[in-house]
Design an enzyme around this catalytic site. Structure first.
Site, PDB file in Angstrom:
ATOM      1  N   LYS A  37     -33.338 -12.756   1.685  1.00  0.00           N
ATOM      2  CA  LYS A  37     -33.137 -14.174   1.368  1.00  0.00           C
ATOM      3  C   LYS A  37     -32.374 -14.316   0.042  1.00  0.00           C
ATOM      4  O   LYS A  37     -32.285 -13.352  -0.732  1.00  0.00           O
ATOM      5  CB  LYS A  37     -34.488 -14.873   1.283  1.00  0.00           C
ATOM      6  CG  LYS A  37     -35.407 -14.329   0.180  1.00  0.00           C
ATOM      7  CD  LYS A  37     -36.824 -14.870   0.305  1.00  0.00           C
ATOM      8  CE  LYS A  37     -37.727 -14.314  -0.797  1.00  0.00           C
ATOM      9  NZ  LYS A  37     -39.128 -14.749  -0.617  1.00  0.00           N
ATOM     10  N   ARG A 135     -49.149 -23.234   1.107  1.00  0.00           N
ATOM     11  CA  ARG A 135     -47.741 -23.594   0.984  1.00  0.00           C
ATOM     12  C   ARG A 135     -47.300 -23.862   2.419  1.00  0.00           C
ATOM     13  O   ARG A 135     -47.679 -24.874   2.974  1.00  0.00           O
ATOM     14  CB  ARG A 135     -47.016 -22.402   0.323  1.00  0.00           C
ATOM     15  CG  ARG A 135     -45.805 -22.751  -0.461  1.00  0.00           C
ATOM     16  CD  ARG A 135     -45.273 -21.553  -1.251  1.00  0.00           C
ATOM     17  NE  ARG A 135     -44.783 -20.481  -0.392  1.00  0.00           N
ATOM     18  CZ  ARG A 135     -44.221 -19.358  -0.834  1.00  0.00           C
ATOM     19  NH1 ARG A 135     -44.092 -19.137  -2.129  1.00  0.00           N
ATOM     20  NH2 ARG A 135     -43.792 -18.436   0.012  1.00  0.00           N
ATOM     21  N   TYR A 263     -26.310 -20.844 -32.349  1.00  0.00           N
ATOM     22  CA  TYR A 263     -26.761 -22.216 -32.565  1.00  0.00           C
ATOM     23  C   TYR A 263     -28.043 -22.305 -33.401  1.00  0.00           C
ATOM     24  O   TYR A 263     -29.007 -21.574 -33.171  1.00  0.00           O
ATOM     25  CB  TYR A 263     -27.024 -22.892 -31.215  1.00  0.00           C
ATOM     26  CG  TYR A 263     -25.763 -23.115 -30.406  1.00  0.00           C
ATOM     27  CD1 TYR A 263     -24.667 -23.787 -30.941  1.00  0.00           C
ATOM     28  CD2 TYR A 263     -25.679 -22.655 -29.097  1.00  0.00           C
ATOM     29  CE1 TYR A 263     -23.517 -23.982 -30.195  1.00  0.00           C
ATOM     30  CE2 TYR A 263     -24.530 -22.856 -28.341  1.00  0.00           C
ATOM     31  CZ  TYR A 263     -23.451 -23.521 -28.901  1.00  0.00           C
ATOM     32  OH  TYR A 263     -22.322 -23.716 -28.163  1.00  0.00           O
ATOM     33  N   MET A 311     -24.227 -20.577 -23.274  1.00  0.00           N
ATOM     34  CA  MET A 311     -23.914 -20.670 -21.844  1.00  0.00           C
ATOM     35  C   MET A 311     -23.059 -19.499 -21.371  1.00  0.00           C
ATOM     36  O   MET A 311     -23.258 -18.979 -20.265  1.00  0.00           O
ATOM     37  CB  MET A 311     -23.183 -21.989 -21.550  1.00  0.00           C
ATOM     38  CG  MET A 311     -22.984 -22.228 -20.069  1.00  0.00           C
ATOM     39  SD  MET A 311     -22.054 -23.726 -19.712  1.00  0.00           S
ATOM     40  CE  MET A 311     -23.171 -24.986 -20.302  1.00  0.00           C
TER      41      MET A 311
HETATM   42  C1  LIG Z   1     -39.946 -13.577  -0.488  1.00  0.00           C
HETATM   43  C2  LIG Z   1     -40.889 -13.300   0.620  1.00  0.00           C
HETATM   44  C3  LIG Z   1     -41.306 -11.981   0.883  1.00  0.00           C
HETATM   45  C4  LIG Z   1     -40.979 -10.821  -0.030  1.00  0.00           C
HETATM   46  O1  LIG Z   1     -41.891 -10.857  -1.096  1.00  0.00           O
HETATM   47  P1  LIG Z   1     -41.782  -9.814  -2.301  1.00  0.00           P
HETATM   48  O2  LIG Z   1     -42.942 -10.116  -3.174  1.00  0.00           O
HETATM   49  O3  LIG Z   1     -40.475 -10.118  -2.957  1.00  0.00           O
HETATM   50  O4  LIG Z   1     -41.830  -8.480  -1.685  1.00  0.00           O
HETATM   51  C5  LIG Z   1     -42.085 -11.750   1.989  1.00  0.00           C
HETATM   52  N1  LIG Z   1     -42.465 -12.772   2.799  1.00  0.00           N
HETATM   53  C6  LIG Z   1     -42.104 -14.047   2.547  1.00  0.00           C
HETATM   54  C7  LIG Z   1     -42.565 -15.115   3.451  1.00  0.00           C
HETATM   55  C8  LIG Z   1     -41.309 -14.348   1.454  1.00  0.00           C
HETATM   56  O5  LIG Z   1     -40.961 -15.633   1.226  1.00  0.00           O
END
Ligand SMILES: *Cc1c(COP(=O)(O)O)cnc(C)c1O
Length: 385
Positions: A37, A135, A263, A311
Site C-alpha cells: 500500500k 476501525r 530559522y 522546507m
Molecule cells: C498496513 C497493514 C498491514 C501491514 O502492517 P505492518 O505493521 O506494516 O506489517 C497489514 N494489514 C493491514 C490491514 C494493514 O493496513
C-alpha cells in the site's frame, strides 16, 4: 506534475526487499501477502511487488482499488486484496481485474454484489471481523448478519467468501493479541456455522508474523518489515533497511562562534565551525520535529543537524572537518556504515518509522537497485553539482 531534485535521491534496495520477504516466508508455514500500500510504503509498489513475489510472497495487499489496478497495469497477475473502500464506489474495474475485496458491513457487501452482478462475474470477498481495533471490520452483532447475507449471496454466484480476516491492535502486547485470536476464532466459527467455507484466515501483520505464530493461520500480511524496519523494537529479527536517502552538499562555509543557524536561531555555534548545506527538507519528508536530535552521515562520520529543518534544506555542523561541495550525505540507510536508520529518525521526531518512510516526498526520485553496493553511472551523473 512532479519535478525531481537533481541533488538528492532515494535508493531502493530490491535485494533487501527480497531478503526480508524470504525471512518472513521462513518464519511461517502460512502464505505471505506482501503489503505494498501507499506505493509500497514509498518504495515503488510495482518493483517492490515483483521483488517480493520472486522471493516467496504469493499475495499482495493494498488499500484502494486504484492501488490494486496500478499493480495490474504494471503487469502483475498475482492475487491482490484491496481493503479500504466506501460502499458508494463502483467496484467494476477492480472485479474485472480479479482483485479480491475486503468487506466490513452488509451495506458494503450488497454494493459489491451489485457491481459483480452488473459485470456478470463473481466477487471474491474477504469478510473482515472487528476483533478489537474498532476501525474497519464488523462488530459481533453485525458479524452474524453479515455472514448470513454472504451465505445468501453465494447462492446467486455473484459473491464468494474466500477469506475471513481481521487486524491486530498491538505489536508488543501479547495479552491483547491472545484476546484477538480468541475473538477471531469465534468469528470464523460463526461464519462456518452460517455455511461459509472460507479457504483463508488471516490476522498477522509484520510483528505477529515474526513473533506470534498462533496468529498465522493460512496467510500473514507483513508491511513495514518488508522495508527493513524491525516491527518490534525489542527484537532484532535480521531485517535489512531497503531505502537509502542521500543527497550532495551544495554549500560549505566557515562561521564564527556565536552564529545562530536557521530559522529563529534555535542553534547557536559554540565555537568557530564549518557548516554544510543539505538540499533536502520537510517537503522531502525529512521530519521537522527531528531537528534537535537528528544526525546525518558524511564520509562515514556522523554530524548533527544545526537548527531547524526548512522546507527544502537543512544545515549540518561539521566542526573542524572539511566536507566539500558535492560530498555525499546519507540521511538514513540500512545502518551498515554507521549511518542513521529510519528507526533513528522516527525516535528523533517522536513518531513511528512508518510515517518517516512513507513521508519521503515526490521530489526525491526513487532509484531501484538490485545489489546493495551497486550505484549506476546514471546515479553518479545525476548527483553531480
Ligand atoms: C498496513 C497493514 C498491514 C501491514 O502492517 P505492518 O505493521 O506494516 O506489517 C497489514 N494489514 C493491514 C490491514 C494493514 O493496513
Amino acid at each position: 506534475m512532479v519535478i525531481a531534485s537533481p541533488h538528492a535521491r532515494a535508493d531502493v534496495h530490491l535485494d533487501a526487499i527480497a531478503h526480508n520477504t524470504a525471512l518472513f516466508a521462513a518464519a511461517t508455514n502460512a502464505a505471505v501477502m506482501a503489503v505494498v500500500k501507499a506505493d509500497g510504503f514509498g518504495h515503488g509498489a510495482v518493483p517492490v511487488a515483483r521483488a517480493a513475489l520472486a522471493a516467496g510472497a504469493s499475495w499482495l495487499g493494498v488499500t484502494t482499488c486504484a492501488e490494486a489496478l496500478h499493480l495490474r497495469a504494471g503487469g502483475i497477475t498475482a492475487p491482490i486484496l484491496s481493503w479500504l473502500h466506501s460502499p458508494l464506489e463502483d467496484y467494476g474495474a477492480a472485479l474485472r481485474s480479479t482483485v479480491d475485496l475486503s468487506v466490513s458491513s452488509r451495506e458494503h457487501l450488497r454494493a459489491v454484489a451489485v457491481s459483480a452482478a452488473r459485470q456478470g462475474i463473481t466477487a471474491e470477498v474477504h469478510l473482515k471481523a472487528d476483533t478489537g481495533l474498532h476501525r474497519g471490520g464488523a462488530r459481533p452483532e453485525e458479524w452474524r448478519k453479515l455472514v448470513r447475507l454472504a451465505r445468501d449471496l453465494e447462492t446467486t454466484r455473484h459473491v464468494r467468501v474466500r477469506a475471513v480476516w481481521s487486524h491486530l491492535v498491538s505489536a508488543t502486547d501479547p495479552a491483547a493479541t491472545r484476546l484477538q485470536v480468541q475473538l477471531f476464532d469465534d468469528a470464523v466459527e460463526i461464519a462456518q456455522d452460517a455455511g461459509l467455507r472460507p479457504e483463508l484466515r488471516h490476522l498477522a501483520n509484520s510483528a505477529a508474523a515474526l513473533g506470534a505464530p498462533r496468529t498465522h493461520y493460512e496467510l500473514v500480511r507483513p508491511g513495514i518489515g518488508l522495508y527493513g524496519v524491525e516491527p518490534d523494537p525489542r527484537h532484532a529479527f535480521g531485517l535489512r533497511g531497503a531505502m537509502t536517502l542521500r543527497a550532495r552538499l551544495i554549500l560549505v562555509k566557515r562561521v564564527p562562534a556565536g552564529s545562530g543557524v536557521s530559522y529563529d536561531h534555535d542553534y547557536v555555534t559554540d565555537r568557530d565551525t564549518t557548516l554544510a548545506l543539505v538540499p533536502l527538507g520537510y517537503a522531502d519528508g525529512v521530519p521537522w520535529a527531528a531537528a534537535r536530535h537528528a544526525e546525518v552521515s558524511i564520509g562515514g562520520r556522523r554530524y548533527p543537524v544545526a537548527g531547524r529543518i526548512a522546507m527544502d534544506q537543512f544545515v549540518v555542523d561539521a566542526g573542524d572537518d572539511n566536507p566539500r561541495v558535492g560530498d555525499e550525505v546519507i540521511v538514513f540507510g540500512p545502518g551498515d556504515d554507521g549511518e542513521p536508520t529510519v528507526a533513528d529518525w522516527a525516535s528523533w521526531a517522536n513518531t513511528v518509522p512508518h510515517e518517516v518512510i512513507t513521508g519521503i516526498g515526490p521530489r526525491v526520485a526513487r532509484h531501484h537497485v538490485h545489489a546493495h553496493t551497486h550505484q549506476s553511472d546514471e546515479y553518479e551523473e545525476s548527483l553531480r553539482v
